[in-house]
Design an enzyme around this catalytic site. Structure first.
Site, PDB file in Angstrom:
ATOM      1  CG  HIS A 295      -0.620   0.449   2.497  1.00 30.60           C
ATOM      2  ND1 HIS A 295      -0.305  -0.351   3.522  1.00 30.60           N
ATOM      3  CD2 HIS A 295      -0.501   1.751   3.149  1.00 30.60           C
ATOM      4  CE1 HIS A 295       0.102   0.157   4.501  1.00 30.60           C
ATOM      5  NE2 HIS A 295      -0.038   1.515   4.275  1.00 30.60           N
TER       6      HIS A 295
ATOM      7  CG  ASP B  42       0.081  -3.804   2.700  1.00 26.82           C
ATOM      8  OD1 ASP B  42       0.558  -3.411   1.852  1.00 26.82           O
ATOM      9  OD2 ASP B  42      -0.278  -3.333   3.775  1.00 26.82           O
TER      10      ASP B  42
ATOM     11  N   GLY C 169       2.316   6.522   8.910  1.00 30.14           N
ATOM     12  CA  GLY C 169       3.724   6.800   8.584  1.00 30.14           C
ATOM     13  C   GLY C 169       4.533   6.024   8.928  1.00 30.14           C
TER      14      GLY C 169
ATOM     15  CB  SER D 179       2.504   2.087   6.438  1.00 31.26           C
ATOM     16  OG  SER D 179       1.474   2.131   6.934  1.00 31.26           O
ATOM     17  N   GLY D 180       5.135   0.083   5.984  1.00 31.60           N
ATOM     18  CA  GLY D 180       5.965  -0.482   5.397  1.00 31.60           C
ATOM     19  C   GLY D 180       7.141  -0.547   6.048  1.00 31.60           C
TER      20      GLY D 180
HETATM   21  C1  4AZ Z   1      -1.314   3.663   8.945  1.00 27.95           C
HETATM   22  O1  4AZ Z   1      -2.375   4.392   8.506  1.00 27.95           O
HETATM   23  C2  4AZ Z   1      -1.515   2.947   9.873  1.00 27.95           C
HETATM   24  N1  4AZ Z   1      -1.932   1.126  14.634  1.00 27.95           N
HETATM   25  C3  4AZ Z   1      -0.342   1.987  10.306  1.00 27.95           C
HETATM   26  C4  4AZ Z   1      -0.223   1.371  11.420  1.00 27.95           C
HETATM   27  C5  4AZ Z   1      -1.530   1.348  12.232  1.00 27.95           C
HETATM   28  C6  4AZ Z   1      -2.624   2.056  11.932  1.00 27.95           C
HETATM   29  C7  4AZ Z   1      -2.555   2.820  10.838  1.00 27.95           C
HETATM   30  C8  4AZ Z   1      -1.405   0.256  13.444  1.00 27.95           C
HETATM   31  O2  4AZ Z   1      -0.515   3.861   8.196  1.00 27.95           O
END
Ligand code: 4AZ
Length: 262
Positions: free
Chosen positions: A76, A121, A214, A216-217
């Site tokens: 994503h 993902d 933020g 993420s990944g």
């Molecule tokens: C996001 O939106 C996100 N609490 C990443 C991790 C989590 C929630 C949202 C986990 O990138």
């Protein structure tokens, strides 16, 4: 009277910052600790961590370096991105300066990735240049087995330090320890998600501690082994709503195959 003026000025400044998303680090409304509930750390403690950024230097996702020219991240983070517009900063505790910034030669994400269910993902970036290991840059191993429920893991990133009222990202890398929850337990009545947790996912939970927007990944690691990729969750650090990660042991074959063929 003077006190009132100071109060009004403070309110005005606070409102101005609150409306500024991801620009200033001065956040008068900050409530929580870090990542959420974490602490400042250094790249030397997590030398596999990288920041994915735009040409102008805006951090948008984390990633993990697995060899001299391959970064593992979330699908994503890559959907809709042009190769020429993605840059990787390695070897820096700060996302906005230091270390090295490298362009991307190729990117790919799992063909079964679903933005609806968030299954599979996972994606990779091939770097335009080879990067050698240093004290601040190091390749991480891919997990071969999902660690059992209760294993302590560490998640790191430059993501938001709280879910509400956190308008800016920390410049300094954050880390937090969380405990692994296997996907079946995560989908059980012990937690609040129910059947939306699938077998390509693994959860991690600790009260008031979590990855957030933020992050993420980025890496969920046990020692120098990558066990998860920050993927999603309902809010951040919410009661009985663990962070959800892509399970690296399950996705290992795809990662290795993509690493070799791209
Ligand atoms: C996001 O939106 C996100 N609490 C990443 C991790 C989590 C929630 C949202 C986990 O990138």
């Amino acid at each position: 009277m003077q006190g009132l003026v100071v109060l009004l000025v403070c309110l005005a400044v606070g409102t101005a910052f609150a409306g500024t998303v991801g620009v200033s680090n001065a956040d008068p409304f900050e409530r929580e600790g870090r990542i959420v509930g974490g602490v400042d750390t250094t790249i030397r403690a997590h030398p596999y961590q990288v920041s994915l950024q735009t040409k102008s230097g805006s951090h948008f996702c984390g990633g993990s370096l697995i060899n001299e020219d391959t970064v593992v991240t979330a699908a994503h983070c890559l959907v809709g991105r042009k190769i020429s517009k993605v840059f990787v900063r390695l070897g820096s505790t700060l996302y906005n300066e230091g270390g090295v910034v490298v362009a991307v030669r190729e990117l790919a994400y799992n063909e079964d990735y679903s933005s609806k269910t968030m299954e599979y993902d996972v994606g990779i970036l091939k770097l335009a240049e080879k990067v050698q290991e240093t004290e601040d840059i190091r390749y991480i191993e891919l997990a071969t087995e999902t660690p059992p429920t209760g294993t302590t893991a560490v998640v790191t990133g430059w993501g938001s330090k709280c879910y509400f009222w956190c308008m800016t990202l920390p410049k300094t890398l954050q880390e937090v320890s969380v405990d692994i929850v296997d996907w079946k337990t995560c989908a059980s009545d012990e937690y609040k998600y129910g059947e939306i947790i699938y077998d390509s996912m693994v959860c991690a939970y600790e009260k008031n501690k979590d990855a957030c927007q933020g992050d993420s990944g980025g890496p969920l690691a046990v020692g120098n082994t990558l066990v998860g990729i920050v993927s999603w969750g309902y809010a951040c650090a919410s009661h009985l709503l663990p962070g959800v990660y892509s399970d690296v042991a399950v996705l290992r074959k795809w990662i290795l195959n993509a690493t070799e063929t791209l």
